[in-house]
Design an enzyme around this catalytic site. Structure first.
Site, PDB file in Angstrom:
ATOM      1  N   GLY A   1      43.972  49.555  55.153  1.00 20.87           N
ATOM      2  CA  GLY A   1      42.907  49.061  55.508  1.00 20.87           C
ATOM      3  C   GLY A   1      42.057  48.407  54.555  1.00 20.87           C
TER       4      GLY A   1
ATOM      5  N   VAL B   1      46.253  52.291  36.863  1.00 14.12           N
ATOM      6  CA  VAL B   1      46.039  53.841  36.877  1.00 14.12           C
ATOM      7  C   VAL B   1      45.599  54.116  38.102  1.00 14.12           C
ATOM      8  CG1 VAL B   1      46.345  53.902  34.487  1.00 14.12           C
ATOM      9  CG2 VAL B   1      44.087  53.421  35.116  1.00 14.12           C
TER      10      VAL B   1
ATOM     11  N   HIS C   1      50.501  43.219  34.248  1.00 13.37           N
ATOM     12  CA  HIS C   1      50.071  43.809  35.281  1.00 13.37           C
ATOM     13  C   HIS C   1      49.939  45.184  34.694  1.00 13.37           C
ATOM     14  CE1 HIS C   1      51.320  47.091  38.111  1.00 13.37           C
ATOM     15  NE2 HIS C   1      50.220  46.831  38.818  1.00 13.37           N
TER      16      HIS C   1
ATOM     17  N   HIS D   1      47.086  36.222  34.973  1.00 12.32           N
ATOM     18  CA  HIS D   1      48.082  35.251  34.918  1.00 12.32           C
ATOM     19  C   HIS D   1      47.237  33.882  34.037  1.00 12.32           C
ATOM     20  CE1 HIS D   1      50.575  36.321  38.313  1.00 12.32           C
ATOM     21  NE2 HIS D   1      49.233  36.678  39.153  1.00 12.32           N
TER      22      HIS D   1
END
Length: 302
Positions: free
Chosen positions: A260, A111, A108, A98
């Site tokens: 998680g 891979v 953005h 940004h």
């Protein structure tokens, strides 16, 4: 079909993270990346690197993660139901940049590699990734360069590769609830496992290494443009679309949260400042309006 070499993929990803961070810090010229290493309770972990308040980049995050577990998360099995009940390993590099200057685009890239296994069955593996660009003020020259670089890196892998993955990117980075593209696209691929591991790995390497070849020349070309409150307000408003897509539609965000992963690392893709404005519409004939009419609609740039 040659067997996947997970150690080789992991080494490439770690080296790629190093290289991208070094090049972005050099381009910024002021700030450096700070690293957080983390462990995942269910298995694996990663290293997150974030650059903040630079001369050019308001925030840039470049993450590496390598996680594993006994059960594929719902985000992964939703479009591959045959993988339910398999253990998995997933590794990848994901980054979001940004810039502060509204004339510089957000971008953005990622891979990644997945493998899902269960006793008595062949492993199921695939690569995915791509890169896309989200300008606030459009420049046709930049859009052409971006897509030409994407096309050039695809060329050794077949004439049909760029058109296919360009369309996939346009389809994926579409904000359904706004009926609007997130940006001007690029490349997006997933479930890549043919014709063999070596071919798929080489293509994934080309995408990872090609990202900054597409992005940094645009930064150099536009970083000297002056801007004021009007441009900044529009940039912060448009950043809201980025947040909406990532939280509502992005499979990578869902995968990270459902497995998680470290929440701070997953949500480093969020812009540091953003705003929403009720029922906003740009004035016709303005540069802000041109983003909607001349850049966001899907088109062939090359």
């Amino acid at each position: 079909m040659n067997a996947p070499d997970l150690a080789q993929v992991k080494q490439f990803l770690l080296t790629l993270q190093d290289s991208i961070c070094q090049q972005l810090a050099k381009a910024d010229g002021k700030a450096n990346f700070e690293e957080d290493s983390w462990d995942r309770e269910g298995g694996g972990g990663g290293r997150s690197r974030v650059l903040r308040n630079g001369a050019i980049f308001e925030q840039a995050g470049v993450n590496f993660s390598h996680v594993h577990g006994d059960q594929m998360p719902a985000s992964a099995t939703a479009h591959r139901p045959e993988l339910a009940g398999r253990s998995f390993e997933a590794m990848g590099v994901s980054l979001v940049i940004h810039p502060e200057n509204p004339y510089l685009p957000t971008s953005h890239a990622n891979v990644r590699f997945f493998i899902a296994e269960k006793p008595g069955a062949d492993p199921v593996w695939w690569f995915g990734g791509g890169f896309d660009m989200t300008p606030y003020y459009g420049f046709a020259e930049d859009a052409v360069h971006w897509h030409q670089t994407a096309s050039d890196l695809c060329q050794p892998f077949g004439e049909e590769v760029y058109p296919r993955y360009k369309k996939w990117c346009d389809d994926y980075f579409f904000i359904k609830h706004r009926n609007e593209q997130r940006g001007i696209g690029g490349l997006f691929f997933d479930d890549l496992n043919t014709p063999d591991f070596d071919h798929c790995f080489r293509f994934t390497q080309a995408v990872g290494e090609g990202f900054l070849q597409a992005y940094l020349p645009i930064i150099e070309r536009r970083k000297g443009l002056s801007w004021g409150e009007r441009e900044r307000d529009f940039q912060l408003y448009r950043r809201g679309r980025y947040v909406e897509f990532n939280l509502v539609w992005d499979r990578g965000t869902l995968f990270g949260l459902q497995t998680g992963g470290r929440t701070e690392s997953i949500l480093m893709s969020m812009p540091p400042l953003v705003r929403w404005e009720y029922d906003y519409a740009p004035q016709p004939g303005t540069p802000e309006a041109a983003l909607y009419t001349d850049f966001l609609p899907v088109k062939d740039w090359i």
